[in-house]
Scaffold this active site. Structure first.
Site, PDB file in Angstrom:
ATOM      1  N   SER A  39       4.672 100.802  47.854  1.00  0.00           N
ATOM      2  CA  SER A  39       3.305 100.905  48.351  1.00  0.00           C
ATOM      3  C   SER A  39       3.225 101.990  49.422  1.00  0.00           C
ATOM      4  O   SER A  39       4.113 102.853  49.503  1.00  0.00           O
ATOM      5  CB  SER A  39       2.824  99.552  48.884  1.00  0.00           C
ATOM      6  OG  SER A  39       1.431  99.580  49.058  1.00  0.00           O
ATOM      7  N   ASN A  40       2.202 101.955  50.225  1.00  0.00           N
ATOM      8  CA  ASN A  40       2.038 102.976  51.264  1.00  0.00           C
ATOM      9  C   ASN A  40       1.381 102.337  52.487  1.00  0.00           C
ATOM     10  O   ASN A  40       1.081 101.149  52.490  1.00  0.00           O
ATOM     11  CB  ASN A  40       1.206 104.146  50.727  1.00  0.00           C
ATOM     12  CG  ASN A  40      -0.128 103.668  50.189  1.00  0.00           C
ATOM     13  OD1 ASN A  40      -0.967 103.195  50.939  1.00  0.00           O
ATOM     14  ND2 ASN A  40      -0.307 103.744  48.872  1.00  0.00           N
TER      15      ASN A  40
END
Ligand code: C5P
Length: 396
Positions: free
Chosen positions: A210-211
């Protein structure tokens, strides 16, 4: 700070429930957003908290008595006339019964009868009381009269009972107030699709790629578009933010989910604003068992995700975001052209006061006609207003 509440006259009626303390938080949130809040407390409410508590937050006199000296006997007419919106939170079973039957034996009920403004009622009481047929009948009467009922929520009540009866949270009530005040706004009749948050690409049942996206920019856009009268669909990847009210929420996890949800939401849309941080790659193979951690190295093969913004087509305004760490304008203009956007909002995420998780951002807006607008550091709400101003300008 949201524009919609600035200088609005809000009448907050407080009746006698232990949930009164939440009305203090609501007053604080309204005042922080520029509203002028006139508080009327019933006699029973004053047994739970004092008028001074509200007065200290609203910085205005708090009214408790129909016969208050200095207020005059037309006080309720004047307050009823001058208010933009009236809200009773918490509203007890007794208060709801009085409203349903048109009783006017105190300042609050008298003022509610005297107002032409929209009225919100947020009930709070014990679960058994809430489900009593008389209370339900009274609530239905209020709904038929056009009064908006917010909540109550399900959860632990003061009696220890787990049931429906908890006063809605102040942010939820605030969301309803904003949505109602914004109904006739400049985006009335327009449909806007907003994406938010960082997509999550599963590696195995435990791990994801993810980020750092917090979703704050996308949520601010969705809420402010709603405040300006738009019908809003918020396609959101996981975030830690409270769910906005009066916005259609489509929760998604992966970029592929988001792609499907955006395509579906775009029917008859006037604009798509892609504020989500979409993962560019996903693991090629999704392991259905947890990968063992006893190796020194693990090579993951990644496959490119679909470019949602670059792929979707239709008769709507396309707005993208570009989070960059270098050559901001050059990279943003390249994306603007490649994805065929009306405009792009670019920000350098490593600048102080900018980027993921921050409440502020410093952005440059580049449009397809070649204009460049470098904005100062602003709150994400203020940036959302500017983006929506530009959308209104294009629509016109
Ligand atoms: O990742 P990139 O910097 O190219 O993102 C620019 C814009 O494209 C953003 O608005 C983002 O939401 C969108 N995007 C997308 N699908 C992707 C990657 C990015 O719609 N796979």
């Amino acid at each position: 700070m949201t524009m919609i509440l600035n200088n609005k006259r809000i009448l907050l009626g407080v009746s006698g429930s232990i949930a009164c303390y939440k009305a203090l938080d609501l007053t604080s949130k309204l005042v922080q957003n520029g509203a002028i809040v006139d508080v009327i407390m019933t006699e029973a409410a004053c047994k739970f908290i004092t008028p001074l508590s509200f007065q200290s937050i609203s910085r205005r006199p708090v009214f408790t008595n129909l016969w208050d000296s200095g207020h005059g006997d037309i006080g309720h007419i004047e307050m009823g006339n001058s208010t933009d919106l009236a809200i009773i939170a918490p509203a007890t079973a007794n208060m709801i019964a009085k409203l349903a039957h048109g009783l006017a034996d105190d300042l609050l009920t008298t003022t509610i009868l005297a107002t032409k403004a929209k009225v919100i009622v947020a009930p709070a009481m014990d679960g058994n009381m809430y489900y009593h047929p008389l209370v339900q009948e009274n609530i239905n009467k209020l709904v038929k009269m056009g009064i908006i009922i917010v909540g109550p929520n399900e959860g632990r009540l003061a009696s220890g009972l787990i049931s429906k009866g908890r006063l809605s949270e102040p942010y939820e009530i605030l969301g309803h107030i904003r949505a109602i005040l914004g109904k006739g706004g400049d985006l009335k009749g327009k449909k806007i699709v907003v994406t938010a948050g960082g997509t999550q690409e599963p590696i195995d049942p435990v791990r994801i790629i993810s980020n750092h996206s917090s979703g704050k920019m996308g949520y601010a856009l969705a809420e402010i578009a709603r405040d300006r009268g738009a019908e809003v669909i918020l396609v959101t990847a996981a975030t830690a933010l409270p769910i906005p009210v009066s916005v259609e929420i489509v929760p998604v996890k992966t970029a592929a989910d988001m792609h499907i949800a955006v395509e579906k939401s775009l029917e008859n849309a006037d604009a798509l604003i892609m504020a989500a941080a979409v993962a560019d790659f996903r693991p090629t193979i999704l392991s259905n068992q947890k990968l063992k951690s006893d190796k020194q190295n693990l090579n993951l093969s990644l496959t490119k995700n679909p470019d949602i913004l670059g792929t979707v087509k239709g008769n709507f305004i396309k707005v993208g975001f570009a989070a960059e760490t270098q050559s901001l304008e050059t990279n943003a203009r390249k994306k603007l052209l490649e994805k065929d956007l009306d405009f792009i909002v670019a920000n350098n995420i490593i600048e102080i006061g900018s980027g993921f998780g921050s409440d502020t951002n410093r952005v440059v807006i580049l449009d397809k006609k070649g204009s460049i607008n470098a904005l100062p550091t602003l709150s994400k709400q203020e940036i959302a207003e500017q983006i929506l101003d530009k959308i209104v300008e294009i629509i016109q």
